[in-house]
Enzyme design. Structure first.
Site, PDB file in Angstrom:
ATOM      1  N   GLY A 127       0.892  -1.246   0.133  1.00 18.71           N
ATOM      2  CA  GLY A 127       0.006   0.069   0.102  1.00 18.71           C
ATOM      3  C   GLY A 127       0.760   1.147  -0.050  1.00 18.71           C
ATOM      4  O   GLY A 127       2.017   1.169  -0.484  1.00 18.71           O
ATOM      5  N   SER A 128       0.233   2.478   0.766  1.00 18.72           N
ATOM      6  CA  SER A 128       1.151   3.485   0.531  1.00 18.72           C
ATOM      7  C   SER A 128       2.461   3.687   1.137  1.00 18.72           C
ATOM      8  O   SER A 128       2.900   4.701   1.051  1.00 18.72           O
ATOM      9  CB  SER A 128       0.138   4.653   1.245  1.00 18.72           C
ATOM     10  OG  SER A 128      -1.138   4.714   0.616  1.00 18.72           O
ATOM     11  N   THR A 129       2.762   2.736   2.016  1.00 23.26           N
ATOM     12  CA  THR A 129       4.125   2.842   2.705  1.00 23.26           C
ATOM     13  C   THR A 129       5.256   2.721   1.644  1.00 23.26           C
ATOM     14  O   THR A 129       6.155   3.074   1.777  1.00 23.26           O
ATOM     15  CB  THR A 129       4.256   1.455   3.508  1.00 23.26           C
ATOM     16  OG1 THR A 129       3.876   0.393   2.959  1.00 23.26           O
ATOM     17  CG2 THR A 129       3.649   1.564   4.816  1.00 23.26           C
TER      18      THR A 129
END
Lengths: 385, 709
Positions: free
Chosen positions: B293-295
C-alpha cells in the site's frame, strides 16, 4: 648318581610347561564365573585347582621313583577299589546342580572323579593283564582267554556311562581297545567287541536328544547357531577371533558367558582367543612331544610291560587331548572331555600328572638298563665274575 | 621261543608305529585346522565376535543455548524425566493405570489404552516437569520406568516465540532459529564403545573407547529481550484494542540491519507447543506476503528524485480520478488539485504518485524495487522466508507502474518492506537484515557470512526523502506516530487484503501499517508496525501509528539516543481509546497484569493493604480517564510462601520455579534476580514474575512490598 634319562627330562619339561599353562588358563577362564557365582572370589576355581595340582605333584614325584613293575602288580587292587568307587558314585555322587548326574564323590572340601581315576587304573591294569595272558597257553590270541577281563571293562564302561558320562566312557574304551590291539589281541576280536557295544552306544545317544543334536549339528554348526550349534559356533568364534597373536592374556571376551564351560571343556578356545595361533600351536606341540617321546620310549623299552605301559599311558594323555582340541576347532562333535593338564578339574590334573610320573619311571628304568648294558660291553665279563 | 619273542617285538613295534602315525596325522590335522580358523578365517570370526560383544552407545550432545543480545537466556536444555512402560511386565494394568493417572494427573482411559496397545514398549508421558517423576517412583510400579531425556525449555514462555521456534518431543527443531541454525545448535553426539558379556552386562570401564559429545553452539541473537518485551506487549494491546486478527512489529537497527525485536500475533508458548494452534507457529514477519500500500510511496518518490524526474519543490497535478486502463485511480482525502511532492506524501495522494510513476516508467521502478529486495528473500536466518510476489512484465507497463506506485499488484513480506524503507533511513544503502549476533562453538566465535549491502539511492536523495517522510508525521496522516523529544519520519499505509485465490480484493479486510525511523537527523532505529484486519479503525495512521510511537519512544530512550528536539512537541492525547468497556477486563487481571497494564496506559495505580492478591479495586468515575485519575487496588495476604530468589541468576531461579510447577515471567534486563513477585514469604501464585537487574538494587520492587512497580 646315574646320568639322567634324556626322555625323562623332556617328559618332565613338557609336563611342567603344560601344568603352568593350565594353571594360568584356569585362572583366566574361570575368574568371571568364580567372581559371579562364588561371592566375588575370582580365584575360586584356581584355588581348587591348586589342591589337585599339589596331589598331582606328589603323585608325580612318588611314581617317578616307584618301580612300575610293583605298581603294575598292585593294579588289580586298584581296579577293585576303582570299581567300588564307581558303584559308590552312582549312589552318593554329585553332579552339576539341577541335573540327575553323579560324577563326583565329595570327600570333605575335595571332589574326586572316579571315572578319571579309572582311566589311569585301566591304563595300568591292561598291560599287566596282557602280559599275564600272553604267558598262558594260546596267549592273547585265543578269544576265550581275555573274555573275563573284557567283561570287567564292560562293567567299567557301563558304570561310567550310567553316571552318566558317555564321553568319558567312550574315551576310556577307545584307549583300552587300542592298548589291547597293540598288546596283541586280534583285530577281529576287537572289532567284534566294538560291534557288540554299538547297540548300547546307539541307545545311549538316542536316549538323550541333546547328545544326538550335538553330534549331528557339528557337521554344520552355523546352520543352527542359536540352539544345537550354539556351543560349536561360540567355540569357533572364540578361537578364530584370536587371529595370529591373540587378544592378549586374560583378554578373552568369549569367556564372559558366550562360551559354555570356558574353564573346562572349552578352555582351549579361550587359550586360542587370548594367545592366538602361536599359543594353540605351542600347546598342540607340547602334547605332540609327549606322544612322540613316550611312543619312542615304548618301542625301546627294556621289557614288554614297560612298552605296553608307555603306550597305554601316552594314549591316556594324548587321546583326550586330541578329542578335546578337535571338538574346540570343530573337527569333532561337542563332548565333555577335558583337556589334560589345562582344563579345570583336580582329578583330571592329578591323574594326568600321575601318568606322567609312571612314564618318567619307565624312562628312568630304561636308562638304567641302557647304562648297565653299556657297562657290560665296556667292562670285560671276567672282571665282574 | 627267542624267535617268537623277536617276532612279537617286531609286531609290537609295527603296531606302535601305526598308532604313532595315526596320532601324528591327527595332530597335524589339528594344527592345520587352527591355522585355518585363526589365520585364514581369523578376521571374519573376529568381526562376528565384535558384533556380538561390542555395543556402540550414543551420548547425546547438549543443544546449544540461545541468548539475547545481552546474554540473557532465551532457550536452554534441561534434563527432564520421561515415563515409559513395559506392558509385558505389568501384573495388573488397570491398577497401574489408575495409580499413574492419579500421580500424573492424566486420563486413566488413555493410559490403559497405551498399556493395552500390544507393544512391548510404550511412552506414557514424555519430558514432564522435573519433580513429578518422584511421585511415580514412590508408587514403585512393576514395568513402569522413569528415564531422563533432554528437553528444551524457553524460560520466557511465548516471548520471541516466532524467532525461536521450538524443539519437539522427538528432538526435531521446528521453526525459528531452532530450525534455521539447527546444525549449529544440535552439536555432535558422542559415542561409547562398550564390551559386554553374553548377558549384556558392560565389562568396560567408563573411559574406555569414549568419544565425548560436542555440545551445540551458543547462539546469541541480535534480539534485545527488553525491546522484544516492549514490542510484544504493545502489539498485543493494539491487536486487542482494534479487534485485529493479528499483527507484526519489526524493530531494526538502521545501519547494521540487526533486528532488535520482531514479534507477531497470534503467538504460542514454545514450552507448550503441543496444545497450541499450529497455524500460530508461522512467523508472519517473514512469510506473510501482503500488498504494502501507501508505505511504498516514499520509495517511488526517491526513485523519481534519483532519476531527476522531479525535484523536491516540483508541483504535481493530483486531480482525480485518473483513468488508467479500465480502472480509475482516486484519492481518499479531499485536497487541492495541485500538490507539492511533500503534500503527495502527507496527503497520501494515489493520483499524484501514479502520475510520477508513469512519468518515471515501469522498468525503472522494477529495477529499484528489485535492488531493494522485492521478489527476493532477504536472507535473514529464519526458516520458511517468502520471497514476495512481483510480476515483472506487468510492472513494466504503464498500468503496472501506476498501481505499483501506491503499493498494489506486488506483495512484500513485512521484513522486506522494513528493509526497503530502511534504505531511505540508511542514506540510500539497502542492508541485509540479520538476527544472529554471534555463534560460539565453545572455543571461539564462528565467522558469520558477510552481510550484503546494495547502494540504491544517493545519500542526498535519501536525506531528502527522510525529510519528506518527517512531514508525514508532523503535518500528515502520521501525527499519532510522534515521539516526544525526537524527530520521527514515517509513512502510513492501508492495504486491502487480496483474496485467497489472488484475484481481486477481500471486501472490508484491511492491513494497517506504519513504518518509520528516528531520529531523522541521524536515523538509528526503524520500526514497522502492521496490524492485520483491524475491525474498529481502518487506517494505518490511526491504528498502527500510536503503537509505533510508544515502541519507538521506549526504544530510543532504552538505547540512550539523545533527544533531537529540546522543546518537546505536544504528545498525542494519552486518553484516547480507553473506553469504559475496555476497563471491564480489568476484573480479569491479576496484580501483575494490572501493574503492567497501568504502566502501558499511563494510568496510576494506588495499592491499598498488604499482600499479593487482588481483592478488588475501585475505578474512578467518568467516561474517560484523565492523567490525574488513578485506580485503587485492594490487596489481601496469600498463605503459601515463596522462596527467596533475589541474587540468583535467572537460570537458577528458573529451575527452582519450574520445580515448583510455576510459570515464570521475567521483567527487566540484567544477569541477576533483583526482585520477585510474589515476594519472599508471599503466597505462591501460578505465575511468578522475576525482576532482573545488574546488581543488588531492587528496581521498583522491594522485599516487604507487594510486588514490582
Amino acid at each position: 648318581m646315574l646320568p639322567r634319562s634324556q626322555t625323562e627330562i623332556i617328559l618332565t619339561g613338557a609336563t611342567l610347561f603344560l601344568v603352568a599353562i593350565g594353571i594360568y588358563m584356569v585362572f583366566s577362564a574361570s575368574a568371571a564365573i568364580g567372581y559371579l557365582e562364588f561371592d566375588g572370589d575370582a580365584n575360586y576355581f584356581m584355588k581348587k585347582q591348586l589342591v589337585g595340582l599339589l596331589l598331582g605333584i606328589a603323585a608325580f614325584i612318588v611314581l617317578r621313583r616307584l618301580d612300575y613293575h610293583l605298581l603294575s602288580a598292585l593294579s588289580p587292587y586298584f581296579v577293585m577299589l576303582c570299581l567300588a568307587l564307581l558303584v559308590l558314585v552312582l549312589f552318593i555322587g554329585v553332579g552339576p546342580a539341577g541335573y540327575d548326574v553323579h560324577r563326583w564323590l565329595k570327600v570333605g572340601p575335595v571332589f574326586i572323579q572316579p571315572s578319571e581315576l579309572s582311566k589311569l587304573v585301566l591304563a595300568l591294569y591292561i598291560p599287566q593283564v596282557l602280559i599275564k595272558l600272553s604267558k598262558r597257553e594260546g596267549g592273547v590270541k585265543d578269544w576265550r582267554r581275555p573274555l573275563p577281563f573284557l567283561l570287567l571293562f564292560a562293567v567299567v564302561f557301563v558304570l561310567i556311562a550310567a553316571e552318566p558320562d558317555m564321553s568319558m566312557a567312550i574315551i576310556i574304551m577307545v584307549i583300552a581297545l587300542i592298548t589291547l590291539f597293540v598288546g596283541g589281541v586280534r583285530l577281529t576280536h576287537i572289532a567284534a567287541l566294538t560291534m557288540a557295544s554299538v547297540p548300547f552306544v546307539w541307545y545311549m545317544i538316542v536316549s538323550e536328544p541333546y547328545r544326538f543334536r550335538r553330534i549331528f549339528s557339528f557337521l554344520d554348526p552355523w546352520a543352527d547357531p542359536a540352539a544345537g550349534g550354539y556351543q560349536a559356533v561360540q567355540s569357533l568364534i572364540s578361537i578364530g577371533s584370536g587371529k595370529f597373536f591373540g587378544l592378549g592374556l586374560c583378554a578373552s571376551r568369549q569367556k564372559l558367558f558366550y562360551l559354555p564351560a570356558p574353564h573346562t571343556d572349552f578352555i582351549f578356545a579361550v587359550l586360542g582367543e587370548e594367545t592366538g595361533f602361536w599359543g594353540t600351536t605351542l600347546v598342540v606341540t607340547l602334547f605332540l612331544v609327549v606322544m612322540i617321546v613316550s611312543l619312542r620310549m615304548a618301542v625301546k623299552a627294556k621289557d614288554r610291560l614297560g612298552g605296553l605301559l608307555a603306550v597305554s599311558l601316552s594314549l591316556m594323555i594324548t587321546v583326550p587331548a586330541l578329542v578335546n582340541m578337535g571338538m574346540v576347532v570343530g573337527l569333532l562333535p561337542v563332548t565333555g572331555i577335558p583337556l589334560p593338564f589345562i582344563s579345570y578339574g583336580g582329578s583330571s590334573l592329578a591323574v594326568s600328572l600321575a601318568a606322567m610320573g609312571v612314564l618318567c619311571n619307565i624312562a628312568h628304568q630304561n636308562r638304567k638298563e641302557q647304562l648297565r648294558q653299556m657297562e657290560d660291553k665296556i667292562t670285560p665279563k671276567w672282571m665282574g665274575v | 621261543m627267542e624267535r617268537d619273542e623277536k617276532r612279537e617285538l617286531r609286531r609290537f613295534r609295527i603296531k606302535v608305529g601305526f598308532i604313532f602315525i595315526l596320532l601324528a596325522v591327527s595332530f597335524i590335522a589339528l594344527i592345520g585346522r587352527t591355522f585355518y580358523l585363526q589365520v585364514v578365517r581369523g578376521g571374519e570370526l573376529r568381526e562376528i565376535a565384535d558384533k556380538n560383544q561390542i555395543a556402540i552407545e550414543d551420548i547425546p550432545a547438549d543443544r546449544g543455548l540461545i541468548l539475547d543480545a545481552n546474554g540473557e537466556l532465551f532457550a536452554t536444555t534441561i534434563i527432564a524425566p520421561s515415563i515409559y512402560a513395559l506392558p509385558n511386565d505389568i501384573p495388573d494394568k488397570e491398577y497401574t493405570a489408575k495409580q499413574l493417572s492419579l500421580a500424573l494427573d492424566m486420563d486413566e482411559g488413555y493410559l490403559l489404552g497405551r498399556l493395552n496397545s500390544g507393544y512391548r514398549f510404550v511412552w506414557l508421558a514424555r519430558k514432564i516437569e522435573p519433580g513429578l517423576e518422584q511421585r511415580v517412583k514412590e508408587l514403585d510400579l512393576l514395568g513402569i520406568v522413569v528415564s531422563a531425556e533432554q528437553a528444551r525449555r524457553y524460560p520466557l514462555g511465548s516471548l520471541a516465540c516466532h524467532i525461536l521456534g521450538f524443539v519437539d518431543v522427538d528432538g526435531r527443531a521446528v521453526g525459528g532459529v531452532e530450525h534455521s541454525l539447527d546444525e549449529y545448535l544440535r552439536g555432535y553426539p558422542g559415542f561409547r564403545l562398550s564390551v559386554h558379556d553374553a548377558w549384556g552386562r558392560s565389562v568396560t570401564s567408563a573411559d574406555d573407547n569414549f568419544i565425548a559429545p560436542r555440545d551445540g553452539c551458543t547462539v546469541t541473537l541480535t534480539i534485545d529481550q527488553w525491546c522484544q518485551r516492549v514490542v510484544e506487549s504493545e502489539l498485543s494491546l493494539a491487536v486487542e484494542r482494534y479487534g485485529a486478527k493479528g499483527g507484526t512489529v519489526i524493530v531494526m537497527e538502521v545501519e547494521s540491519g540487526r533486528i532488535l525485536a520482531m514479534a507477531s500475533l497470534p503467538n504460542f508458548n514454545p514450552n507448550e507447543y503441543k496444545t497450541s494452534d499450529p497455524t500460530s507457529w508461522k512467523n508472519p514477519a517473514v512469510n506473510l506476503v501482503y500488498e504494502p500500500g501507501s508505505t511504498i510511496k516514499p520509495l517511488i518518490v526517491a526513485a523519481a528524485l534519483e532519476q531527476a524526474k522531479i525535484g523536491v519543490y516540483t508541483l504535481i497535478n493530483c486531480e482525480g480520478p485518473l483513468q488508467v486502463g479500465e480502472a480509475s485511480i482516486t484519492d481518499v482525502l479531499v485536497h487541492e488539485p495541485t500538490l507539492s511532492i511533500s503534500q503527495v506524501l502527507t496527503k497520501s495522494s494515489n493520483v499524484g504518485i501514479a502520475r510520477i510513476a508513469m512519468d518515471l516508467g515501469g522498468g525503472v521502478i522494477l529495477r529499484y524495487m528489485e535492488l531493494m529486495g522485492a521478489g527476493k528473500k532477504t536472507g535473514i536466518e529464519l526458516p520458511y522466508e517468502s520471497a514476495g510476489i512481483i510480476h515483472s512484465q506487468w510492472m513494466k507497463t504503464k498500468d503496472g507502474a501506476a498501481f505499483t506506485s501506491f503499493g498494489q499488484g506486488l506483495a512484500l513480506t513485512p521484513l522486506q518492506l522494513a528493509c526497503a524503507i530502511n534504505t531511505i533511513a540508511n542514506g540510500g544503502t539497502w542492508v541485509q537484515p540479520t538476527i544472529i549476533d554471534s555463534i560460539f562453538d565453545g572455543e571461539g566465535y564462528l565467522d558469520l557470512p558477510e552481510r550484503e549491502e546494495v547502494s540504491v539511492f544517493s545519500s542526498k536523495v535519501a536525506g531528502q526523502v527522510a525529510l519528506l517522510m518527517e512531514l508525514v508525521v508532523t503535518d500528515g496522516g502520521g501525527k499519532l506516530a510522534m515521539v516526544s523529544g525526537y524527530r520521527v519520519a514515517g509513512k502510513t499505509g492501508t492495504s486491502q487484503k487480496t483474496k485467497e485465490d489472488g484475484d481481486g480484493y477481500e471486501k472490508g479486510s484491511f492491513i494497517a501499517s506504519f513504518v518509520g525511523f528516528a531520529p531523522v537527523e541521524d536515523p538509528k532505529v526503524l520500526v514497522l508496525v502492521m496490524i492485520d484486519e483491524p475491525t474498529n479503525h481502518l487506517y494505518g495512521g490511526t491504528v498502527a501509528a500510536p503503537t509505533f510511537s510508544r515502541i519507538m519512544g521506549g526504544i530510543l530512550q532504552y538505547l540512550g539516543i539523545s533527544p533531537s528536539i529540546t522543546k518537546p512537541l505536544t504528545p498525542p492525547d494519552p486518553r484516547w481509546g480507553w473506553e469504559q468497556e475496555a476497563m471491564d477486563d480489568l476484573s480479569q487481571m491479576d496484580l501483575v497484569q494490572l501493574i503492567r497494564w497501568a504502566k502501558h496506559s499511563g494510568i496510576a495505580l494506588r495499592l491499598e493493604g498488604e499482600g499479593s492478591q487482588v481483592a478488588g479495586f475501585e475505578l474512578p468515575s467518568g467516561e474517560k480517564y484523565t492523567l490525574q485519575d488513578y485506580i485503587t487496588v485492594n490487596l489481601t495476604e496469600g498463605n503459601v510462601t515463596m522462596p527467596r530468589l533475589r541474587g540468583l541468576s535467572v537460570g537458577e531461579a528458573y529451575e527452582i520455579l519450574v520445580n515448583l510447577g510455576l510459570e515464570v515471567r521475567v521483567e527487566g534486563c540484567g544477569p541477576v534476580v533483583v526482585g520477585q513477585y510474589p515476594s519472599p514469604g508471599g503466597k505462591i501464585e501460578p505465575e511468578v514474575v522475576l525482576s532482573l537487574g545488574w546488581g543488588d538494587t531492587v528496581l521498583g520492587g522491594d522485599e516487604q512490598g507487594s510486588g514490582i512497580l
